[in-house]
Motif scaffolding. Structure first.
Motif, PDB file in Angstrom:
ATOM      1  N   THR A   1      -1.812  13.880  -4.039  1.00  0.00           N
ATOM      2  CA  THR A   1      -1.771  14.218  -2.341  1.00  0.00           C
ATOM      3  C   THR A   1      -2.012  13.314  -1.382  1.00  0.00           C
ATOM      4  O   THR A   1      -1.234  13.265  -0.397  1.00  0.00           O
ATOM      5  N   ILE A   2      -2.818  12.563  -1.764  1.00  0.00           N
ATOM      6  CA  ILE A   2      -2.873  11.304  -0.578  1.00  0.00           C
ATOM      7  C   ILE A   2      -1.938  10.062  -0.475  1.00  0.00           C
ATOM      8  O   ILE A   2      -1.508   9.775   0.393  1.00  0.00           O
ATOM      9  N   ALA A   3      -1.395   9.922  -1.961  1.00  0.00           N
ATOM     10  CA  ALA A   3      -0.401   9.163  -2.080  1.00  0.00           C
ATOM     11  C   ALA A   3       0.842   9.311  -1.365  1.00  0.00           C
ATOM     12  O   ALA A   3       1.407   8.684  -0.413  1.00  0.00           O
TER      13      ALA A   3
ATOM     14  N   PRO B   1       0.825  10.731 -12.316  1.00  0.00           N
ATOM     15  CA  PRO B   1       1.356  11.854 -11.203  1.00  0.00           C
ATOM     16  C   PRO B   1       1.366  11.067  -9.755  1.00  0.00           C
ATOM     17  O   PRO B   1       2.166  11.336  -8.974  1.00  0.00           O
ATOM     18  N   PRO B   2       0.274  10.365  -9.555  1.00  0.00           N
ATOM     19  CA  PRO B   2       0.149   9.636  -8.149  1.00  0.00           C
ATOM     20  C   PRO B   2       1.251   8.809  -7.811  1.00  0.00           C
ATOM     21  O   PRO B   2       1.743   8.826  -6.663  1.00  0.00           O
TER      22      PRO B   2
ATOM     23  N   SER C   1       0.941  -1.285   0.026  1.00  0.00           N
ATOM     24  CA  SER C   1      -0.192   0.224  -0.190  1.00  0.00           C
ATOM     25  C   SER C   1       0.882   1.221   0.008  1.00  0.00           C
ATOM     26  O   SER C   1       1.912   1.286   0.336  1.00  0.00           O
ATOM     27  N   PRO C   2       0.485   2.301  -0.415  1.00  0.00           N
ATOM     28  CA  PRO C   2      -0.704   2.738  -0.985  1.00  0.00           C
ATOM     29  C   PRO C   2      -1.021   2.332  -2.605  1.00  0.00           C
ATOM     30  O   PRO C   2      -0.171   2.301  -3.305  1.00  0.00           O
ATOM     31  N   MET C   3      -2.061   2.093  -2.735  1.00  0.00           N
ATOM     32  CA  MET C   3      -2.788   1.798  -4.143  1.00  0.00           C
ATOM     33  C   MET C   3      -3.115   2.999  -4.735  1.00  0.00           C
ATOM     34  O   MET C   3      -4.125   3.815  -4.004  1.00  0.00           O
ATOM     35  N   VAL C   4      -2.284   3.520  -5.889  1.00  0.00           N
ATOM     36  CA  VAL C   4      -2.807   4.843  -6.098  1.00  0.00           C
ATOM     37  C   VAL C   4      -3.289   4.954  -7.473  1.00  0.00           C
ATOM     38  O   VAL C   4      -3.272   6.181  -8.260  1.00  0.00           O
TER      39      VAL C   4
END
Length: 762
Positions: free
Chosen positions: A182-184, A237-238, A155-158
């Motif tokens: 942003t979350i990644a 991008p993520p 994880s993370p899955m982005v």
């Protein structure tokens, strides 16, 4: 001047010491690994590239198993989805006390949205729009997992996804590149902290590289095909954000890209990941990713294993293609010793950074396992975070919040389904611990209200479908009575109530891996239940469980209040009760567009115009880009979410209408809570380039701020815009900002916005 010089000298010295320290650490690591690799045989190097599953390891028998034999022979680099300090310590003991070189193993697990304390599924987490909370959830997950022996999470899955038919949309962060990036970064920071050598941090693994969320027809593992311009602007991008945040590992995706399975894509694994982005960690395949290339038509196991190594894959999950074929490929000069050495070094470096060579048992502390997992503090955080993820989709005439008085009928197959509250990919959750909606309501009302419960219907009329949708111990305890009897029982209870709460939707495993759906509505038997409840004339609140955007056209037309609670984790029931009764004002905002029907898919806010766009406000116009039978509009747009209060926005005040060179401009709005209760609002900033060298989206998210306002309170919210915010990849894949006219939008969702104009001059 002397003071300035002195301060500058101190700063330079500090930076120099930091750099020197980092260099010294790198030199120490290189020296250590150089010495170790000189001792390693080819078989032992290949062993480090091998990541088998844990199988059925039983404490005390690890050394005597076939897996134990391989570990003793140095043929295993790590294991995954084995949990508990006792089991991991026993297996690690074989590696570091019985193998020739005593190289420790890494232990990974799918810690996707929490460990034993489970948080909302990632799609639900993405609706929080609060990076401090996203990071906090990942930090708690890392603390718990590391206390139970785990040092590596997949994880993370982005993956960006615009197709809700794809089951794994539940595991990602929605449709938007900016929000997803942003979350990644926040999740990587939460897992890894500032020091991977600490025993309460774990290594992140960014997945699935790349473009997995764009699988054709929304069918899992399917083909992906897109232009490089779209790839670089919208989907890559993520992953880059996670790499830039320091992620220690990356996982290859199952799908093909440009006709080549990602696991064999040198373009992805070497050209982009390492050469363009400077990634220094290791790349692992997904489960049997190498072997599956045979079915893609890429050759036999020896051929596909050599393709993967040549592409830049370092570790083989489960398939053992590296372990069993690379020696032969080396002798036939299909791979090189240097490639094997590089992959081996990267695995050893990861173990070194995790501190496993200093202390192979650093994650095997029984005291931590007993005191740091599923703690009251962690559960409290999980409840508060779950409450932030709920999205209020409809609230006609202020039906919500309901009162803690009178008689409340709780009806639906998800009402007393604690095993489903944690959602998909909750592999470490003790299924006896989650709080059901029924229990949550009872906890909340005490003796102040009467709670009546009935199941109302099964998940689906088709028992075989329900079996497929309730795997991994997430049973809904199917009722064997006839549908008519089950429904009559519910209606008898409903007629006694002042208000009906209908807990319906998907089960936990109706989304997730290998859970694609061609129709994404609420199952018909549950729709029939809702229709019958509405006919009672009692007010009905729909508490919606889902791991994806659903088609809710009928529900939105008929049901007065809809609260989307996703699958919100172990504390789900208490969190849902808090929002239903108004102890907490919902503030979640959608990270994915909800379509009116499946025929609109893919549907996302940041689309491009055609040469024949439908004029604004029009439902249909011949020879324009539209449908005969449905409008182009979504049911619920990206960024949407209601509150128990009302927020108003002033017009946008720009500091200047001209953005010049490397300067910045600011955009300010005043947000007012015009209602009677306190609430939180996610203020969203979008831009649009009106004329570009390539076609550009009609809107792009470029910033957001989540603010809290008391009843009647106003706050100014300011965004700063620079030319960096306007950059994109052009047709030559150069990252540029282009001069010209732009629009700027600020609002509470992607549809309902204030507008302003500015010009970029370079």
């Amino acid at each position: 001047m002397k003071l300035f010089t002195k301060v500058l000298t101190i700063v330079i010295l500090f930076v120099s010491l930091q750099t020197t320290g980092q260099t010294t650490d790198a030199v120490k690591m290189k020296t250590f690994i150089d010495a170790l690799m000189k001792k390693m045989t080819l078989d032992e190097k290949l062993g480090q590239l091998n990541l088998p599953g844990s199988g059925d390891i039983v404490t005390g028998h690890a050394a005597n198993s076939d897996l134990g034999k391989k570990i003793r022979e140095g043929k295993v680099g790590g294991l995954f989805n084995i949990k508990s300090v006792a089991k991991i310590k026993a297996v690690q003991k074989v590696a570091v006390e019985e193998s020739r070189l005593k190289i420790p193993m890494m232990f990974g697990m799918d810690v996707i949205h929490g460990y034993q304390t489970t948080f909302p599924i990632p799609l639900g987490m993405s609706c929080i729009w609060d990076m401090d909370l996203v990071e906090k959830a990942a930090r708690i997950a890392a603390t718990e997992a590391s206390a139970d022996g785990i040092c590596w999470t997949f994880s993370p899955m982005v993956d960006i996804s615009r197709d809700p038919r794809w089951g794994r949309i539940s595991e990602g962060n929605g449709e938007d590149t900016y929000l997803g990036s942003t979350i990644a970064a926040a999740m990587v920071k939460g897992y890894q902290g500032n020091d991977l050598s600490k025993n309460n941090t774990i290594m992140a693994c960014v997945k699935h590289f790349a473009l997995y969320g764009a699988a054709e027809a929304g069918r899992d593992y399917n083909t992906t095909d897109m232009s490089r311009v779209r790839m670089y602007n919208e989907y890559l991008p993520p992953y880059k954000a996670a790499v830039d945040a320091g992620a220690g590992s990356v996982m290859a995706s199952f799908n093909e890209v440009d006709g080549i399975p990602a696991t064999a894509s040198k373009f992805l694994m070497t050209d982009v990941l390492r050469n363009q982005w400077g990634f220094k960690g290791f790349v692992v395949t997904d489960y049997t990713g190498i072997n599956e290339m045979m079915d893609h038509g890429m050759g036999d196991l020896q051929k596909v294993a050599s393709l993967a190594l040549n592409a830049g894959i370092d570790m083989d999950m489960v398939g053992e293609g590296f372990l069993t074929t690379l020696k032969k490929s080396l002798s036939e000069k299909k791979v090189t010793q240097q490639q094997i050495d590089i992959a081996c070094r990267l695995i050893l470096e990861a173990k070194y950074k995790l501190g496993l060579f200093d202390d192979p048992y650093k994650y095997c502390n029984e005291q931590r396992a007993a005191t740091e997992i599923f703690t009251p503090a962690n559960r409290k955080a999980a409840k508060e975070i779950a409450e932030e993820s709920f999205v209020l989709l409809k609230n006609k005439n202020g039906l919500l919040p309901i009162r803690k008085s009178g008689t409340i009928a709780l009806i639906g197959p998800l009402a007393d389904a604690k095993e489903n509250m944690s959602g998909t990919w909750s592999v470490a959750t003790d299924m006896s611990t989650p709080i059901s909606v029924l229990q949550g309501l009872k906890n909340a009302v005490g003796g102040n209200a009467k709670i009546l419960y009935a199941k109302g219907s099964n998940l689906d009329a088709d028992s075989m479908f329900e079996q497929r949708a309730t795997v991994f111990g997430k049973t809904l305890h199917r009722d064997s009575r006839s549908n008519e009897v089950i429904l009559k029982e519910a209606l008898d209870i409903a007629n006694q109530a002042d208000v009906i709460v209908a807990a319906v939707g998907e089960s936990a495993e109706m989304s997730g891996e290998s859970a694609s759906r061609s129709e994404i509505g609420i199952p018909k038997i549950q729709q029939d239940l809702l229709a019958a409840l509405l006919k009672t004339g009692k007010p009905v609140v729909l508490v919606l469980f889902t791991g994806r955007p659903l088609t809710l056209q009928w529900e939105n037309e008929q049901v007065p209040a809809i609260l989307n609670v996703w699958f919100s984790g172990t504390e789900a029931g208490d969190a849902i009760a808090d929002v239903l009764f108004g102890n907490v004002n919902p503030s979640g905002k959608l990270s994915t567009t909800f379509p009116q029907n499946v025929g609109q898919i893919p549907l996302y806010y940041n689309h491009k115009n055609t040469g024949r766009p439908l004029p604004e406000g029009k439902w249909f116009q011949k020879f324009r880009s539209n449908y005969l039978d449905v409008s182009n509009d979504p049911l619920f747009p990206f960024g949407y979410g209601l509150s128990y209060t009302t927020f108003t926005y002033s017009d946008i005040a720009l500091s200047s209408n001209f953005l010049k060179g490397n300067q910045t401009i600011t955009a300010t709005v005043t947000i007012t809570n015009a209602g009677n209760v306190a609430g939180k609002e996610v203020v969203q900033l979008y831009t649009r380039q009106l004329v570009g060298s390539i076609t550009r989206p009609v809107k792009e998210l470029k910033g957001f701020q989540k603010i809290a306002l008391r009843a009647g309170e106003s706050k100014k919210v300011t965004f700063t815009i620079s030319n960096k915010d306007l950059k994109f990849y052009n047709s030559d894949l150069k990252y540029v900002a282009e001069p010209g006219n732009y629009k700027l939008f600020i609002g509470g969702n992607s549809r309902d916005v204030k507008e302003a104009d500015f010009k970029l001059e370079l």
